[in-house]
Design a protein around this motif. Structure first.
Motif, short mmCIF file in Angstrom:
data_model
loop_
_atom_site.label_atom_id
_atom_site.label_comp_id
_atom_site.label_asym_id
_atom_site.label_seq_id
_atom_site.Cartn_x
_atom_site.Cartn_y
_atom_site.Cartn_z
N GLY A 1 0.81 -1.21 0.00
CA GLY A 1 0.00 0.00 0.00
C GLY A 1 0.85 1.26 0.00
O GLY A 1 2.07 1.23 0.12
N ASN A 2 0.19 2.39 -0.15
CA ASN A 2 0.87 3.68 -0.20
C ASN A 2 1.48 4.00 1.17
O ASN A 2 0.76 4.07 2.17
N PRO A 3 2.79 4.20 1.25
CA PRO A 3 3.42 4.43 2.57
C PRO A 3 2.98 5.72 3.23
O PRO A 3 3.19 5.89 4.44
N LYS A 4 2.35 6.63 2.50
CA LYS A 4 1.86 7.87 3.12
C LYS A 4 0.64 7.62 3.99
O LYS A 4 0.26 8.49 4.78
N TYR A 5 0.01 6.46 3.84
CA TYR A 5 -1.29 6.24 4.47
C TYR A 5 -1.25 5.35 5.71
O TYR A 5 -2.30 4.93 6.19
N GLY A 6 -0.07 5.05 6.24
CA GLY A 6 0.01 4.22 7.44
C GLY A 6 0.90 4.84 8.49
O GLY A 6 2.02 5.29 8.19
N LYS A 7 0.46 4.87 9.73
CA LYS A 7 1.19 5.59 10.79
C LYS A 7 2.46 4.88 11.24
O LYS A 7 3.38 5.51 11.76
N LEU A 8 2.52 3.55 11.09
CA LEU A 8 3.59 2.77 11.69
C LEU A 8 4.48 2.13 10.63
O LEU A 8 4.04 1.85 9.52
N GLU A 9 5.72 1.87 11.02
CA GLU A 9 6.57 1.00 10.22
C GLU A 9 6.10 -0.43 10.43
O GLU A 9 5.87 -0.85 11.57
N HIS A 10 5.93 -1.17 9.36
CA HIS A 10 5.47 -2.54 9.49
C HIS A 10 6.62 -3.44 9.95
O HIS A 10 7.79 -3.08 9.88
N VAL A 11 6.25 -4.63 10.41
CA VAL A 11 7.24 -5.67 10.72
C VAL A 11 7.39 -6.53 9.47
O VAL A 11 6.45 -7.22 9.07
N PRO A 12 8.54 -6.50 8.81
CA PRO A 12 8.65 -7.20 7.52
C PRO A 12 8.61 -8.71 7.62
O PRO A 12 8.12 -9.38 6.72
N GLY A 13 9.13 -9.26 8.70
CA GLY A 13 9.19 -10.70 8.80
C GLY A 13 10.09 -11.30 7.74
O GLY A 13 11.05 -10.67 7.27
N VAL A 14 9.78 -12.54 7.34
CA VAL A 14 10.57 -13.24 6.33
C VAL A 14 9.61 -13.73 5.24
O VAL A 14 8.40 -13.71 5.41
N ASP A 15 10.17 -14.17 4.11
CA ASP A 15 9.31 -14.67 3.04
C ASP A 15 9.52 -16.15 2.75
O ASP A 15 8.94 -16.69 1.81
N THR A 16 10.36 -16.82 3.56
CA THR A 16 10.66 -18.23 3.34
C THR A 16 10.52 -18.98 4.66
O THR A 16 11.03 -18.53 5.69
N LEU A 17 9.83 -20.10 4.62
CA LEU A 17 9.68 -20.92 5.82
C LEU A 17 11.05 -21.49 6.19
O LEU A 17 11.71 -22.14 5.36
N PRO A 18 11.52 -21.26 7.41
CA PRO A 18 12.85 -21.76 7.79
C PRO A 18 12.95 -23.28 7.60
O PRO A 18 12.04 -24.02 7.96
N THR A 19 14.05 -23.72 7.04
CA THR A 19 14.20 -25.15 6.76
C THR A 19 14.46 -25.97 8.02
O THR A 19 14.38 -27.20 7.97
#
Length: 508
Positions: free
Chosen positions: A132-150
């Motif tokens: 989404g548009n970064p101007k429209y959210g008050k907080l920095e998101h938690v990015p996490g990971v995109d791969t299930l740990p092996t």
């Protein structure tokens, strides 16, 4: 009586549909009645055979994509046609309060495979970038990971160790390859969350689909591959994860089926011709698989679990009377169709209203197959086998949880979310018994709903029932602490309150 709850046999599909929506009590109504040597990854075959004394079932887990709570006949669709699914559901136990562990694809699948809530495996969203548009959210998101740990052992690891041949066919989405996660065979599974280039060829970089015929429909091909896996492994125990790309976008159906539904009178609930065509292709494929199990004499030896990864695609379908759709943490984004067929264990035409969640499938599949649970990692779910066998729910309801410390932008429609800009902003949710509490981190808003009386989540009782609000919020906070769930708190330096307000006003 089962644990103080009535026992009831549902005698027809029509009565089953009626029961799904009109029974209010939580409980279940039911009557109860290998080898791994010589594996060949290229073909999915295995030498050896199960002994006569081994009565453990084969298991077929059918996992659809973006298939909503009411997108099939046995759940009340008035337009989509799912005769094979309806007949299959009537052979088993339908769970009417079944949930995904997340409201969109990747985290839901990570939870399913690991048996863990999102804070443990840290896949919170599709990708790690801000949505989404970064101007429209008050907080920095938690990015996490995109791969299930092996280093996380999936139920596939455990079930393979118990002597089963394991296969994954279709969408994978949590890494580049299912094979390191306990699967002996992979067809078409990659990190991609959408069908590679759509439902018609070409399918670049999708294992097994490199030379697909020009007119081949992807859903049909996955059905063919599922039948092939079953054929090759008919003499041993097998566990097949059939994870269709359907009905994820792009919306593409076979021309003859799309034409059929364009001519069909529209329903009040559903009316999207392409979605209907895609659903029919899934249903026909399931019918073909069941027919093959019957031909091989495996129908009484195979347990089948059916569900989906999150709510339906909002612009094309409806989960009414539920609020929301894929990406929201209202009921329409997380409640799923779900049934279990287990011959000689579950009597056909039974149902269970006890709330369950997909992290429960890990211990359930392990118990069904005689596999051990891992000793060195947490499993957040509980086995559903007692419910499936008709033992009834525990005396006290347990709590189930969701955690989403990120942002997910809105569709073109926005009538099932808190505001028109995002399907969901950072939040946590808890359900316990009839009660469900949302907490949104940007503004600290708590929303409390009684789902027994208000399944559409339209009557927020957080102010009128402060005691229940506090009880659930305290439990939610304690759960976050126990699981190490990160709560976003850092201000977003790109946030523009005026721009956000103007964007909301334009979208209203």
């Amino acid at each position: 009586m089962l644990g103080g709850l009535g026992r009831r046999r549902i005698r027809s599909i029509a009565e089953l549909v009626f029961a799904v929506f009109l029974f209010a009590a939580f409980g279940c109504t039911s009557a109860v009645g290998g080898e791994i040597a010589g594996a060949d990854q290229a073909t999915g075959t295995i030498s050896g055979s199960a002994t006569q004394a081994d009565q453990r079932p084969n298991v077929l887990l059918i996992y659809l994509d973006d298939f909503g709570w009411r997108d099939c006949g046995f759940m009340g669709s008035d337009f989509y046609e799912t005769p094979h699914l309806d007949a299959l559901a009537a052979r088993g136990m339908v769970f009417t309060n079944a949930y995904s562990s997340a409201a969109n694809c990747a985290p839901a699948r990570a939870c399913l495979l690991s048996g863990q809530y999102t804070p443990r495996h840290e896949i919170y969203n599709v990708g790690t970038e801000r949505r989404g548009n970064p101007k429209y959210g008050k907080l920095e998101h938690v990015p996490g990971v995109d791969t299930l740990p092996t280093n996380i052992r999936t139920w596939a690891h455990q079930i393979r160790d118990a002597g089963y041949r394991t296969g994954s066919i279709g969408k994978w989405h949590v890494s580049n390859d299912p094979l390191p996660y306990g699967f002996d065979f992979n067809f078409a599974g990659t990190h991609s969350g959408s069908p590679p280039r759509g439902y018609f060829p070409p399918h670049p970089k999708a294992p097994g689909l490199e030379d697909a015929p020009d007119d081949e429909y992807l859903t049909d091909r996955l059905t063919d591959e599922a039948i092939g896996f079953i054929d090759r492994n008919q003499d041993t125990r097998w566990m097949l994860y059939l994870t269709h790309f359907a009905v994820h976008t792009p919306l593409q159906g076979k021309d003859d089926l799309v034409a059929k539904y364009k001519q069909k009178p529209k329903g009040e609930l559903h009316n999207h011709a392409i979605m209907a065509a895609m659903i029919q292709s899934v249903d026909e494929g399931i019918g073909r698989i069941i027919a093959r199990l019957n031909q091989l004499g495996l129908d009484e030896k195979t347990a089948i679990v059916f569900t989906s990864d999150n709510g339906g695609y909002g612009p094309a379908t409806s989960m009414a009377p539920l609020k929301g759709y894929k990406g929201t943490y209202f009921e329409g984004g997380i409640r799923e169709p779900f049934f279990v067929v287990w011959p000689s264990v579950v009597e056909g035409g039974t149902k269970c209203d006890t709330p369950i969640i997909q992290v429960d499938l890990y211990p359930t599949l392990c118990e069904m197959t005689g596999a051990d649970l891992p000793q060195d990692q947490p499993v957040d779910g509980i086995s559903l086998v007692p419910l499936i066998k008709g033992a009834g729910p525990a005396a006290e309801p347990r709590s189930i949880f969701w955690h989403f410390p990120a942002y997910l932008q809105a569709y073109s429609k926005s009538d099932g979310q808190r505001d028109p800009l995002y399907r969901s902003r950072p939040c946590s949710v808890i359900r316990r018994g009839d009660w469900k509490l949302h907490e949104y981190f940007e503004d600290g808003k708590l929303m409390l709903f009684n789902l027994k009386d208000d399944i559409g989540e339209s009557n927020d009782q957080s102010e009128s029932n402060p005691a229940k609000t506090k009880q659930l919020h305290d439990e939610l906070v304690a759960w976050r602490k126990a699981t190490g769930a990160p709560v976003p708190s850092k201000p977003n330096p790109r946030y523009d309150a005026d721009a956000e307000a103007k964007a909301i006003k334009r979208a209203m």
